[in-house]
Design an enzyme around this catalytic site. Sequence first.
Site, mmCIF file in Angstrom:
data_model
loop_
_atom_site.group_PDB
_atom_site.id
_atom_site.type_symbol
_atom_site.label_atom_id
_atom_site.label_comp_id
_atom_site.label_asym_id
_atom_site.label_seq_id
_atom_site.Cartn_x
_atom_site.Cartn_y
_atom_site.Cartn_z
ATOM 1 N N HIS A 203 -11.232 62.858 133.011
ATOM 2 C CA HIS A 203 -11.190 61.862 131.939
ATOM 3 C C HIS A 203 -12.583 61.268 131.717
ATOM 4 O O HIS A 203 -12.745 60.047 131.622
ATOM 5 C CB HIS A 203 -10.133 60.784 132.234
ATOM 6 C CG HIS A 203 -8.719 61.301 132.103
ATOM 7 N ND1 HIS A 203 -7.947 61.075 130.983
ATOM 8 C CD2 HIS A 203 -7.977 62.074 132.901
ATOM 9 C CE1 HIS A 203 -6.768 61.674 131.138
ATOM 10 N NE2 HIS A 203 -6.759 62.283 132.297
ATOM 11 N N TYR B 234 -9.878 59.721 143.170
ATOM 12 C CA TYR B 234 -10.553 58.771 142.278
ATOM 13 C C TYR B 234 -11.661 58.035 143.040
ATOM 14 O O TYR B 234 -12.741 57.775 142.503
ATOM 15 C CB TYR B 234 -9.572 57.722 141.733
ATOM 16 C CG TYR B 234 -8.562 58.184 140.713
ATOM 17 C CD1 TYR B 234 -8.232 59.523 140.542
ATOM 18 C CD2 TYR B 234 -7.907 57.256 139.908
ATOM 19 C CE1 TYR B 234 -7.279 59.922 139.625
ATOM 20 C CE2 TYR B 234 -6.959 57.644 138.975
ATOM 21 C CZ TYR B 234 -6.645 58.973 138.841
ATOM 22 O OH TYR B 234 -5.693 59.350 137.938
#
Lengths: 192, 373
Positions: free
Chosen positions: B81, B349
């Site tokens: 993303h 992440y």
Amino acid sequence: MNAETNSGQRFTAVARCLHWIMAVLVIAILFIGVFMVSSISDFHLLVTIHEPLGFAILIFALIRIGWRLRHTPPPWPPGMTRVDRLVAKYTERLLYALLVLQPLFGWALVSASGQPIVLFGSWYLPAIAPVNITVFAALLRAHIVAAYVLYFTFAAHLAGVLWHTLVVRDRALDRMAFWRARDRTLAPVEQP
Amino acid sequence: MDEHTQPDPARPPEHHDPPGRGLTRRGALLGMAAVGGISAVNVGAFLWAGGWFTSENLSPSTFVDRFEQVYGHHDGFRRNHAKGLSASGTFTSNGAGVALSTAAVFQPGATPVTARFSLSGGMPTVADANATVRGLAVLFHLANGEQWRTAMVNIPVFLDRVPQGFYDRLLATKPVPATGQPDPAKLAAFLAKYPETARAMAVVKRTPPSSGLFNSPFHGLNAFWFTNAAGTTVPVRWSVLAEDPFVAASTGHAVGQDYLFDALIGRVARGSVRWRMVITIGEPDDPTNDATLAWPANRRQVEVGTLRIDSVSTEAPGNARDVNFDPLVLPSGIDASDDPLLAARSSVYAQSYQRRTREPHQPSAVNVAVVRR
């Protein structure tokens, strides 16, 4: 000097308790820390253990330094050379410094990332650094470097005590032990 | 600190042993072996725990490496993303969520949010495309200092059930330069190994995307647990449903490099954009550990409030650019389920965040000032 230091050639009971409690906590947090960063499935769970554990070590370290400043440690084991004593003295200071700095680095880096620091349940620690990714990156680097320095200082400390206990046999370990030093209380220096 | 007061020992160490316990050569060698052996085990165990000897295992680091392998290395951008736009607004709770969860965000009232619209994939300058998975990540700043972070996508089910499947899919679906399409043989082998992904892909294919980011639904997909004041815990999934009417994306015409983001910037310039937040409550047999499976359509749904986006801004220091939308940053009253993707997302992440925060930062492709000019 208090009576314990005089008679038993040992650290005070409080100092020994603090030492061994912290030994368990610090070894645990070092292994958790190095393992969690390489674990896909357990990272988050281990972080939730790592953070309060680090805070506990910070509190213990401050208490311990306070105690150390007010109490004279027992004499060095007689088997220690001048160089040994210098190494031991500065290793002790380095360990105390790292045991305070390392939790602060960790606390500050999570603060700089902007994430809340959960102590337990809904108890949070306040942020101690501004939310800033450059600050985060610098603190993370410091935390990683300090972790390895702390670990290898501990490994050297362990090897040093084992060396004195198993090879030099001056019962260095007895100074921090809970067992009674039996009849093997340090003998007077034997003259040739 | 006090100095140690012991005078120098007069003799070398071995003379300090009590009588009768003199150190033999054999004893010294055994002692040295013990010191060396214990130290070797100690250091070896530490390095083993750090993964130094198990580099073939799936780790956050190898996972992020895989993103870099497929999408290239782009300094300062998140590894997935990567293309995105920061946003801010408010979540206004209607109070209906209080019956489900003690989380303070569900008390009637407003909670400020930091949000980020994105496209999946690790290319920060990729051209917008209707078929690309869209993301909406939200950070709720609760009044009591807690946070709720969630990263949602526009597809109705997730493509992977387990982290290894996601990892393998990245390579199996990587376009081959000659055709611009994935290698059919690799893709077939991958889908045979992960049939749940083949089924999820079919569901996604049947679900047309909307014409824009502003009229798209976004789904949390992973299951969580909500616990209310009575101590009742239920499995939930959440979605935000756009109030702007759904218009299916048209096909077959090029509309610019950043048409999805440009349209969102234009839409927000005309006024706030709203999404209704809906909590779906699972039944005891509904899977909580498999995000590729939708729950039956008749499950109870509770609308808990409205997410309102008031402004969007180019990614910059201090806004959503600098937020790691870790799905396990949760307020009390919301807990993670047994979905293995949640733990994996949290760790991967974090790894992406650790890498990108120490790299130099480039301007993001989506620039609000340019669009508004």
